[in-house]
Design a protein around this motif. Structure first.
Motif, PDB file in Angstrom:
ATOM      1  N   SER A  54       0.834  -1.203   0.000  1.00 46.29           N
ATOM      2  CA  SER A  54       0.000   0.000   0.000  1.00 46.29           C
ATOM      3  C   SER A  54       0.867   1.251   0.000  1.00 46.29           C
ATOM      4  O   SER A  54       2.020   1.226   0.460  1.00 46.29           O
ATOM      5  N   LEU A  55       0.296   2.318  -0.508  1.00 52.84           N
ATOM      6  CA  LEU A  55       0.926   3.627  -0.472  1.00 52.84           C
ATOM      7  C   LEU A  55      -0.149   4.678  -0.297  1.00 52.84           C
ATOM      8  O   LEU A  55      -1.294   4.484  -0.746  1.00 52.84           O
ATOM      9  N   ARG A  56       0.217   5.783   0.318  1.00 57.04           N
ATOM     10  CA  ARG A  56      -0.675   6.937   0.377  1.00 57.04           C
ATOM     11  C   ARG A  56       0.045   8.118  -0.257  1.00 57.04           C
ATOM     12  O   ARG A  56       1.099   8.544   0.204  1.00 57.04           O
ATOM     13  N   LEU A  57      -0.556   8.604  -1.312  1.00 54.31           N
ATOM     14  CA  LEU A  57      -0.027   9.788  -1.981  1.00 54.31           C
ATOM     15  C   LEU A  57      -0.707  11.026  -1.416  1.00 54.31           C
ATOM     16  O   LEU A  57      -1.897  11.007  -1.116  1.00 54.31           O
ATOM     17  N   SER A  58       0.069  12.077  -1.295  1.00 52.41           N
ATOM     18  CA  SER A  58      -0.455  13.352  -0.810  1.00 52.41           C
ATOM     19  C   SER A  58      -0.353  14.402  -1.897  1.00 52.41           C
ATOM     20  O   SER A  58       0.560  14.363  -2.725  1.00 52.41           O
ATOM     21  N   CYS A  59      -1.260  15.332  -1.863  1.00 49.10           N
ATOM     22  CA  CYS A  59      -1.287  16.447  -2.813  1.00 49.10           C
ATOM     23  C   CYS A  59      -1.553  17.711  -2.005  1.00 49.10           C
ATOM     24  O   CYS A  59      -2.691  17.977  -1.636  1.00 49.10           O
ATOM     25  N   ALA A  60      -0.488  18.437  -1.705  1.00 49.85           N
ATOM     26  CA  ALA A  60      -0.591  19.630  -0.875  1.00 49.85           C
ATOM     27  C   ALA A  60      -0.773  20.862  -1.743  1.00 49.85           C
ATOM     28  O   ALA A  60      -0.002  21.085  -2.684  1.00 49.85           O
ATOM     29  N   ALA A  61      -1.776  21.644  -1.412  1.00 50.47           N
ATOM     30  CA  ALA A  61      -2.067  22.851  -2.185  1.00 50.47           C
ATOM     31  C   ALA A  61      -1.577  24.092  -1.450  1.00 50.47           C
ATOM     32  O   ALA A  61      -1.611  24.153  -0.218  1.00 50.47           O
ATOM     33  N   SER A  62      -1.135  25.064  -2.204  1.00 52.12           N
ATOM     34  CA  SER A  62      -0.781  26.354  -1.636  1.00 52.12           C
ATOM     35  C   SER A  62      -1.249  27.441  -2.582  1.00 52.12           C
ATOM     36  O   SER A  62      -1.320  27.242  -3.797  1.00 52.12           O
ATOM     37  N   GLY A  63      -1.596  28.578  -2.013  1.00 54.00           N
ATOM     38  CA  GLY A  63      -2.062  29.686  -2.819  1.00 54.00           C
ATOM     39  C   GLY A  63      -3.551  29.685  -3.092  1.00 54.00           C
ATOM     40  O   GLY A  63      -4.069  30.619  -3.701  1.00 54.00           O
ATOM     41  N   PHE A  64      -4.252  28.634  -2.688  1.00 57.05           N
ATOM     42  CA  PHE A  64      -5.701  28.561  -2.852  1.00 57.05           C
ATOM     43  C   PHE A  64      -6.235  27.509  -1.901  1.00 57.05           C
ATOM     44  O   PHE A  64      -5.484  26.692  -1.365  1.00 57.05           O
ATOM     45  N   SER A  65      -7.550  27.517  -1.702  1.00 58.90           N
ATOM     46  CA  SER A  65      -8.188  26.550  -0.820  1.00 58.90           C
ATOM     47  C   SER A  65      -8.694  25.368  -1.634  1.00 58.90           C
ATOM     48  O   SER A  65      -9.562  25.521  -2.492  1.00 58.90           O
ATOM     49  N   LEU A  66      -8.168  24.180  -1.342  1.00 53.79           N
ATOM     50  CA  LEU A  66      -8.598  22.990  -2.065  1.00 53.79           C
ATOM     51  C   LEU A  66     -10.088  22.717  -1.907  1.00 53.79           C
ATOM     52  O   LEU A  66     -10.685  22.101  -2.773  1.00 53.79           O
ATOM     53  N   ASP A  67     -10.677  23.170  -0.804  1.00 53.99           N
ATOM     54  CA  ASP A  67     -12.098  22.923  -0.565  1.00 53.99           C
ATOM     55  C   ASP A  67     -12.979  23.543  -1.644  1.00 53.99           C
ATOM     56  O   ASP A  67     -14.127  23.140  -1.807  1.00 53.99           O
ATOM     57  N   GLU A  68     -12.462  24.515  -2.356  1.00 54.39           N
ATOM     58  CA  GLU A  68     -13.243  25.203  -3.381  1.00 54.39           C
ATOM     59  C   GLU A  68     -12.994  24.631  -4.776  1.00 54.39           C
ATOM     60  O   GLU A  68     -13.526  25.160  -5.758  1.00 54.39           O
ATOM     61  N   TYR A  69     -12.206  23.574  -4.840  1.00 54.15           N
ATOM     62  CA  TYR A  69     -11.818  23.012  -6.122  1.00 54.15           C
ATOM     63  C   TYR A  69     -12.152  21.524  -6.207  1.00 54.15           C
ATOM     64  O   TYR A  69     -12.086  20.803  -5.200  1.00 54.15           O
ATOM     65  N   ALA A  70     -12.480  21.071  -7.392  1.00 52.65           N
ATOM     66  CA  ALA A  70     -12.544  19.642  -7.643  1.00 52.65           C
ATOM     67  C   ALA A  70     -11.115  19.115  -7.754  1.00 52.65           C
ATOM     68  O   ALA A  70     -10.222  19.811  -8.249  1.00 52.65           O
ATOM     69  N   ILE A  71     -10.926  17.897  -7.309  1.00 52.33           N
ATOM     70  CA  ILE A  71      -9.612  17.254  -7.343  1.00 52.33           C
ATOM     71  C   ILE A  71      -9.672  16.025  -8.243  1.00 52.33           C
ATOM     72  O   ILE A  71     -10.625  15.246  -8.169  1.00 52.33           O
ATOM     73  N   GLY A  72      -8.681  15.869  -9.048  1.00 49.37           N
ATOM     74  CA  GLY A  72      -8.564  14.672  -9.865  1.00 49.37           C
ATOM     75  C   GLY A  72      -7.197  14.035  -9.658  1.00 49.37           C
ATOM     76  O   GLY A  72      -6.206  14.732  -9.424  1.00 49.37           O
ATOM     77  N   TRP A  73      -7.183  12.732  -9.724  1.00 49.94           N
ATOM     78  CA  TRP A  73      -5.918  11.999  -9.708  1.00 49.94           C
ATOM     79  C   TRP A  73      -5.772  11.287 -11.051  1.00 49.94           C
ATOM     80  O   TRP A  73      -6.730  10.666 -11.537  1.00 49.94           O
ATOM     81  N   PHE A  74      -4.587  11.356 -11.589  1.00 49.86           N
ATOM     82  CA  PHE A  74      -4.311  10.759 -12.887  1.00 49.86           C
ATOM     83  C   PHE A  74      -2.989  10.019 -12.792  1.00 49.86           C
ATOM     84  O   PHE A  74      -2.200  10.241 -11.868  1.00 49.86           O
TER      85      PHE A  74
END
Length: 127
Positions: free
Chosen positions: A17-37
């Motif tokens: 297993s692995l857990r990937l992280s995607c840290a955002a800066s400069g904006f709030s992720l709560d206001e954005y849709a997130i996609g993983w590719f």
């Protein structure tokens, strides 16, 4: 300056297993849709999962159903991709992407619909 930074990739044995992280800066992720590719060597980019800004989640690749889940932590402004029962064919560079779709319940499985991308993190599944 809007930025996404992935981390958590690495070498893992099949079944691991692995857990990937995607840290955002400069904006709030709560206001954005997130996609993983992901993009495997010599193959086209494919979608893994997406989640609307309101929290609806879709996993569209059958090979990942039941094995991959995504989530986000608003307090940390970070999204996560939890991957379990990994297979050699999961080897790829994994990317997170974000977009402020006008509909809060919508997310897209098309990479071209996303404006902001991380740099990618390599996942290698091998014994």
């Amino acid at each position: 300056h809007l930025q996404l930074v992935e981390s958590g990739g690495g070498l893992v044995q099949p079944g691991g297993s692995l857990r990937l992280s995607c840290a955002a800066s400069g904006f709030s992720l709560d206001e954005y849709a997130i996609g993983w590719f992901r993009q495997a060597p010599g193959k086209e980019r494919e979608g893994v999962s997406c989640e609307s800004s309101s929290g609806g989640g879709i996993t569209w690749a059958d090979s990942m159903k039941g094995r991959f889940t995504m989530s986000r932590d608003g307090a940390k402004n970070t999204a996560y991709l939890e991957m379990a029962s990994l297979k050699p064919e999961d080897t790829a560079v994994y990317y997170c992407a974000a977009h402020p779709f006008s509909t809060p319940h919508y997310c897209s499985i098309r990479g071209d619909d996303y404006a902001y991308w991380g740099q990618g993190t390599q996942v290698i599944v091998s014994s």
